[in-house]
Design a protein around this motif. Sequence first.
Motif, short mmCIF file in Angstrom:
data_model
loop_
_atom_site.label_atom_id
_atom_site.label_comp_id
_atom_site.label_asym_id
_atom_site.label_seq_id
_atom_site.Cartn_x
_atom_site.Cartn_y
_atom_site.Cartn_z
N UNK A 167 0.84 -1.20 0.00
CA UNK A 167 0.00 0.00 0.00
C UNK A 167 0.88 1.25 0.00
N UNK A 168 0.94 1.96 -1.13
CA UNK A 168 1.91 3.06 -1.27
C UNK A 168 1.63 4.30 -0.41
N UNK A 169 0.41 4.48 0.07
CA UNK A 169 0.15 5.66 0.90
C UNK A 169 0.36 5.37 2.38
N UNK A 170 0.71 4.15 2.71
CA UNK A 170 0.96 3.76 4.11
C UNK A 170 2.48 3.66 4.29
N UNK A 171 3.05 4.31 5.34
CA UNK A 171 4.50 4.28 5.49
C UNK A 171 5.05 2.87 5.67
N UNK A 172 6.26 2.68 5.16
CA UNK A 172 6.98 1.42 5.33
C UNK A 172 7.13 1.15 6.83
N UNK A 173 6.91 -0.10 7.25
CA UNK A 173 7.00 -0.45 8.67
C UNK A 173 5.64 -0.54 9.34
N UNK A 174 4.60 -0.15 8.59
CA UNK A 174 3.24 -0.25 9.14
C UNK A 174 2.43 -1.26 8.33
N UNK A 175 1.41 -1.80 8.98
CA UNK A 175 0.51 -2.73 8.29
C UNK A 175 -0.91 -2.42 8.72
N UNK A 176 -1.82 -2.39 7.75
CA UNK A 176 -3.22 -2.07 8.05
C UNK A 176 -4.06 -3.34 8.07
N UNK A 177 -4.75 -3.54 9.19
CA UNK A 177 -5.61 -4.72 9.35
C UNK A 177 -6.89 -4.25 10.03
N UNK A 178 -8.02 -4.57 9.44
CA UNK A 178 -9.26 -4.15 10.07
C UNK A 178 -10.36 -5.17 9.82
N UNK A 353 0.01 -3.74 3.48
CA UNK A 353 1.32 -3.51 4.11
C UNK A 353 1.94 -2.24 3.50
N UNK A 354 2.38 -1.34 4.39
CA UNK A 354 2.87 -0.03 3.95
C UNK A 354 4.16 -0.14 3.17
N UNK A 355 4.28 0.61 2.07
CA UNK A 355 5.53 0.56 1.31
C UNK A 355 6.10 1.93 1.02
N UNK A 360 11.67 8.28 -3.61
CA UNK A 360 10.43 8.66 -4.29
C UNK A 360 9.80 7.54 -5.10
N UNK A 361 10.61 6.64 -5.65
CA UNK A 361 10.00 5.70 -6.60
C UNK A 361 9.01 4.74 -5.95
N UNK A 362 9.04 4.61 -4.64
CA UNK A 362 8.07 3.73 -4.00
C UNK A 362 6.85 4.48 -3.50
N UNK A 363 6.74 5.74 -3.86
CA UNK A 363 5.61 6.54 -3.39
C UNK A 363 4.52 6.72 -4.43
N UNK A 364 4.80 6.37 -5.68
CA UNK A 364 3.76 6.46 -6.71
C UNK A 364 2.65 5.48 -6.33
N UNK A 366 -0.60 2.82 -6.77
CA UNK A 366 -0.89 1.65 -7.59
C UNK A 366 -1.46 2.09 -8.94
N UNK A 367 -1.06 1.43 -10.00
CA UNK A 367 -1.53 1.67 -11.38
C UNK A 367 -1.01 3.00 -11.94
N UNK A 368 -0.03 3.63 -11.28
CA UNK A 368 0.63 4.82 -11.83
C UNK A 368 1.83 4.34 -12.64
N UNK A 369 2.16 5.06 -13.74
CA UNK A 369 3.24 4.55 -14.61
C UNK A 369 4.64 4.71 -14.00
N UNK A 370 4.74 5.38 -12.84
CA UNK A 370 6.03 5.48 -12.15
C UNK A 370 6.10 4.57 -10.92
N UNK A 371 5.09 3.76 -10.74
CA UNK A 371 5.04 2.87 -9.57
C UNK A 371 6.16 1.82 -9.62
N UNK A 372 6.65 1.43 -8.45
CA UNK A 372 7.47 0.22 -8.34
C UNK A 372 7.25 -0.39 -6.95
N UNK A 373 7.33 -1.68 -6.86
CA UNK A 373 7.24 -2.37 -5.58
C UNK A 373 8.50 -2.06 -4.76
N UNK A 374 8.33 -1.90 -3.46
CA UNK A 374 9.44 -1.60 -2.55
C UNK A 374 10.05 -2.93 -2.06
#
Length: 394
Positions: A167-178, A353-355, A360-364, A366-374
């Motif tokens: 999840x690119x808008x969630x900081x690395x080191x965090x995980x969202x579970x609900x 899971x936050x990435x 910068x390249x891991x902040x684009x 999902x589905x953006x043409x500059x996206x990359x997995x962290x």
Amino acid sequence: MKAQKRINQIKEWHQAYTDFRRDLHAYPEIGFDLSRTREKIKALLAGLKIDLHDDVGGGIVAVISGNDPMMRGIALRADMDALPMQEANTFTHASKIPGCMHGCGHDGHVAMLMACAHYLQKNRDFSGTAYLIFQPAEEGKGGAMAMIKAGLFERFAIDRIFALHNWPTLPFGKIAIQPGRVMAACDRINIEIGGRGGHAAYPHLAIDPILVASHLVTGIQSIVARNIDPYQEAVVSICGIEAGNMDAMNVIPDKARMIGTARTFLPQVQDAVEKRLREMIPAVAAGFGAEAKLDYERIDPATVNDACQAAFAEKVAAELFGTENVVRDLQPSMGAEDFSYMLLQKPGAYLRIGQQNDRTRCNAFLHNDLYDFNDDLIPYGAAMLAGLVEANSA
Ligand code: NI
């Protein structure tokens, strides 16, 4: 501490799985056409001597049994497919396939699940059986349903199921579970408008489908604004209109086509949106003397986490990430996910899971043409997935 031991062991393989991930990124494949991706996964699983089934609706199921395989079965799912879009990144592992890109990080999901498989194969001191699902065609092409129809839940004794998405808008080191809602239901709207073609200078002899389409766009936007409870979520987007000939400034066409999507969470809101579209579209067209036909297709149901399974995953995540890094109230997404079909079969949860990091390249998104997995996520994601298996029987 078990979580620490787990992550330390997986970190030893970090470079290998980073290389594996980047290779998948460079050679993305779409939908069910995943021959290269499947071969890479199967070769790694075979190298680890892990039993695999490669005939499950275009997907692969790897099976790893613990010390008491009669106990509960737990499934972990990663999607394998890329998107039909052009990558704008220029790094060395950027896509070598024109018009095809791993723009959603499914390459990373596969790498995390492979590293998890590696760990479980070497650490069999869990009870129950782990089913590692590599799913095709998540991106709107019915991969989850194909695996279900191929007997996923009959052939394998799965009691609970989990999936992990970066999840690119969630900081690395965090995980969202609900518990409850995570991803929206996704429906396709297809409208065919029939008018009468004619000379642009003689509009009274024609029935203009472009004017009808224009009124429909604004009319449709009134559904969310005027017919849906403001406390419930809904989006209706018209994303394409096709009509006329761009070389003919003086010809009124005889037809127009519109396409779009509706996103909702609650079944009654989904029903209400569909009902209003069905009422409005022919009626607006009839007001202009035209005809319009709606084809409304429900693609994915909403992704809704089971409360008990979400609580179970939260406990596993708290040990690995620290309680303060487990985000329990990340806003649900209006995006959709076909893992929802699997959650309708078995209790489970979809985790994000936050990435995001300061590179910068891991902040684009999902589905953006500059996206990359962290790639920093690989050991953490794998340790989280493996932790679910170890806790499954604890
Ligand atoms: Ni995705």
